[in-house]
Motif scaffolding. Structure first.
Motif, PDB file in Angstrom:
ATOM      1  N   ARG A  54       0.851  -1.185   0.000  1.00 43.59           N
ATOM      2  CA  ARG A  54       0.000   0.000   0.000  1.00 43.59           C
ATOM      3  C   ARG A  54       0.884   1.232   0.000  1.00 43.59           C
ATOM      4  NH1 ARG A  54      -2.197   1.199   4.242  1.00 43.59           N
ATOM      5  NH2 ARG A  54      -1.234  -0.288   5.681  1.00 43.59           N
ATOM      6  N   VAL A  55       0.536   2.216  -0.822  1.00 45.62           N
ATOM      7  CA  VAL A  55       1.271   3.474  -0.822  1.00 45.62           C
ATOM      8  C   VAL A  55       1.150   4.119   0.557  1.00 45.62           C
ATOM      9  CG1 VAL A  55       1.343   5.811  -1.767  1.00 45.62           C
ATOM     10  CG2 VAL A  55       1.023   3.858  -3.294  1.00 45.62           C
ATOM     11  N   GLY A  56       2.273   4.545   1.093  1.00 41.97           N
ATOM     12  CA  GLY A  56       2.306   5.148   2.413  1.00 41.97           C
ATOM     13  C   GLY A  56       2.619   4.173   3.525  1.00 41.97           C
ATOM     14  N   ALA A  57       2.687   2.867   3.178  1.00 45.31           N
ATOM     15  CA  ALA A  57       3.002   1.826   4.157  1.00 45.31           C
ATOM     16  C   ALA A  57       4.352   1.188   3.808  1.00 45.31           C
ATOM     17  CB  ALA A  57       1.903   0.760   4.155  1.00 45.31           C
ATOM     18  N   PRO A  58       4.941   0.455   4.756  1.00 48.88           N
ATOM     19  CA  PRO A  58       6.201  -0.218   4.454  1.00 48.88           C
ATOM     20  C   PRO A  58       6.055  -1.161   3.261  1.00 48.88           C
ATOM     21  CG  PRO A  58       5.823  -0.204   6.825  1.00 48.88           C
ATOM     22  CD  PRO A  58       4.555   0.293   6.183  1.00 48.88           C
ATOM     23  N   ALA A  59       7.015  -1.112   2.353  1.00 49.67           N
ATOM     24  CA  ALA A  59       6.992  -2.013   1.194  1.00 49.67           C
ATOM     25  C   ALA A  59       7.249  -3.443   1.649  1.00 49.67           C
ATOM     26  CB  ALA A  59       8.054  -1.584   0.179  1.00 49.67           C
ATOM     27  N   PRO A  60       6.474  -4.407   1.200  1.00 42.73           N
ATOM     28  CA  PRO A  60       6.706  -5.797   1.584  1.00 42.73           C
ATOM     29  C   PRO A  60       8.133  -6.244   1.251  1.00 42.73           C
ATOM     30  CG  PRO A  60       4.605  -5.575   0.458  1.00 42.73           C
ATOM     31  CD  PRO A  60       5.313  -4.266   0.299  1.00 42.73           C
ATOM     32  N   ASP A  61       8.786  -6.838   2.221  1.00 42.63           N
ATOM     33  CA  ASP A  61      10.135  -7.336   1.987  1.00 42.63           C
ATOM     34  C   ASP A  61      10.059  -8.614   1.160  1.00 42.63           C
ATOM     35  OD1 ASP A  61      13.006  -7.977   4.178  1.00 42.63           O
ATOM     36  OD2 ASP A  61      12.869  -7.333   2.092  1.00 42.63           O
ATOM     37  N   VAL A  82      14.750   2.909  -3.716  1.00 40.27           N
ATOM     38  CA  VAL A  82      14.681   1.737  -4.591  1.00 40.27           C
ATOM     39  C   VAL A  82      13.533   1.895  -5.575  1.00 40.27           C
ATOM     40  CG1 VAL A  82      14.378  -0.766  -4.716  1.00 40.27           C
ATOM     41  CG2 VAL A  82      15.630   0.237  -2.789  1.00 40.27           C
ATOM     42  N   VAL A  83      13.793   1.573  -6.838  1.00 38.15           N
ATOM     43  CA  VAL A  83      12.738   1.510  -7.848  1.00 38.15           C
ATOM     44  C   VAL A  83      12.568   0.050  -8.257  1.00 38.15           C
ATOM     45  CG1 VAL A  83      12.044   2.141 -10.196  1.00 38.15           C
ATOM     46  CG2 VAL A  83      13.158   3.831  -8.723  1.00 38.15           C
ATOM     47  N   LEU A  84      11.338  -0.425  -8.235  1.00 41.31           N
ATOM     48  CA  LEU A  84      11.007  -1.764  -8.733  1.00 41.31           C
ATOM     49  C   LEU A  84      10.289  -1.610 -10.070  1.00 41.31           C
ATOM     50  CD1 LEU A  84       9.566  -3.444  -5.492  1.00 41.31           C
ATOM     51  CD2 LEU A  84      11.954  -3.346  -6.254  1.00 41.31           C
ATOM     52  N   GLU A  85      10.745  -2.371 -11.052  1.00 39.87           N
ATOM     53  CA  GLU A  85      10.141  -2.339 -12.394  1.00 39.87           C
ATOM     54  C   GLU A  85       9.683  -3.747 -12.764  1.00 39.87           C
ATOM     55  OE1 GLU A  85      11.590  -2.272 -17.045  1.00 39.87           O
ATOM     56  OE2 GLU A  85      12.927  -1.419 -15.518  1.00 39.87           O
ATOM     57  N   TRP A  86       8.376  -3.964 -12.881  1.00 41.24           N
ATOM     58  CA  TRP A  86       7.912  -5.282 -13.335  1.00 41.24           C
ATOM     59  C   TRP A  86       8.205  -5.410 -14.821  1.00 41.24           C
ATOM     60  CZ3 TRP A  86       7.160  -4.991  -8.394  1.00 41.24           C
ATOM     61  CH2 TRP A  86       7.075  -6.203  -7.698  1.00 41.24           C
ATOM     62  N   THR A 176       9.459   2.824   2.803  1.00 45.11           N
ATOM     63  CA  THR A 176       8.034   3.091   2.577  1.00 45.11           C
ATOM     64  C   THR A 176       7.740   3.176   1.088  1.00 45.11           C
ATOM     65  OG1 THR A 176       7.886   4.332   4.659  1.00 45.11           O
ATOM     66  CG2 THR A 176       6.151   4.725   3.021  1.00 45.11           C
ATOM     67  N   LEU A 177       6.670   2.537   0.666  1.00 39.70           N
ATOM     68  CA  LEU A 177       6.239   2.631  -0.724  1.00 39.70           C
ATOM     69  C   LEU A 177       5.612   4.004  -0.951  1.00 39.70           C
ATOM     70  CD1 LEU A 177       5.789   1.214  -3.467  1.00 39.70           C
ATOM     71  CD2 LEU A 177       3.575   0.434  -2.590  1.00 39.70           C
TER      72      LEU A 177
END
Length: 233
Positions: A54-61, A82-86, A176-177
């Motif tokens: 969820r935006v505003g919450a910790p990004a799942p590890d 960090v940037v994640l790109e699918w 945080t995401l």
């Protein structure tokens, strides 16, 4: 936060293999010694369910192997953006974005400022864009130096709600995401047909906001591109 070990694994196919969706108006916010075989990667199960992103919450590890089998853990980059790109090397939108559009040189450009860029392929065996060698070839074709992580079982992709390739996520230094959605507002992937007439690179904008220590102006948009090629149930 739960850790998940999931094992998953660039080419061009016709648009018929993809599903495209046009982004809606954005919401305002606010390193292994041996190369793995496909069989070996498929055999390693996810050890735990991940939390939903969820935006505003910790990004799942998560912890996933790269194309050489080296496990990469998201939390090891705490303190860095960090940037994640699918990613799917067989997706026409991925190819367009990496050869003509907003993803050209994006990872290397932001890497110079310390941003960590990770591509994630959640395609299942037998699906478009799957396979170590196809993804390795894409690194050469697109002139990429950042890792492609393999999520064959799709646990990480589903935890993040990744629906398209490309689908982008920005995580701040605290883990945080802060952004998820499209790379830009040009759903052709080429940057030639931006919604509203002016090209907006949402990831560039989010990273600029982070660098200036201000609130993210656009924190979420609808991604466009091919559907993520998850394993069939």
């Amino acid at each position: 936060m739960l850790l998940a070990r999931a094992v998953c694994v660039l080419g061009f196919v016709g648009l018929a293999a993809c599903s495209r969706s046009t982004p809606e108006a954005p919401a305002k916010s606010e390193g292994a010694s041996e190369r793995p075989t496909t069989a070996a990667m498929t055999a390693a199960p996810a050890s735990a369910a991940l939390e939903s992103a969820r935006v505003g919450a910790p990004a799942p590890d998560f912890e996933l192997p790269d194309l050489d089998g080296k496990l990469v853990k998201l939390s090891s980059f705490r303190g860095k953006t960090v940037v994640l790109e699918w990613f799917n090397p067989g997706c026409p939108f991925v190819k367009a974005s990496h050869t003509k559009g907003s993803l050209v040189d994006a990872a290397s450009r932001h890497g110079k400022t310390g941003v960590v860029w990770l591509a994630i392929n959640s395609g299942a065996p037998g699906k478009q864009g799957h396979g170590v060698e196809e993804n390795r070839a894409a690194l050469q074709t697109f002139k990429l130096s950042h890792p492609v992580l393999l999520d064959e079982q799709g646990a990480v992709g589903k935890a993040y709600g990744a629906a398209h390739t490309p689908h982008m996520y920005v995580i701040d230094e605290q883990g945080t995401l802060v952004y998820r959605g499209a790379i830009d507002n040009s759903p052709d992937g080429e940057g030639d047909s931006p919604t509203g007439g002016k090209l907006v690179n949402y990831v560039d904008s989010a990273l600029a906001d982070l660098g200036a220590k201000r609130a993210i102006a656009v924190a979420e948009t609808e991604a466009y591109g091919c559907s993520v090629k998850y394993a069939s149930k």
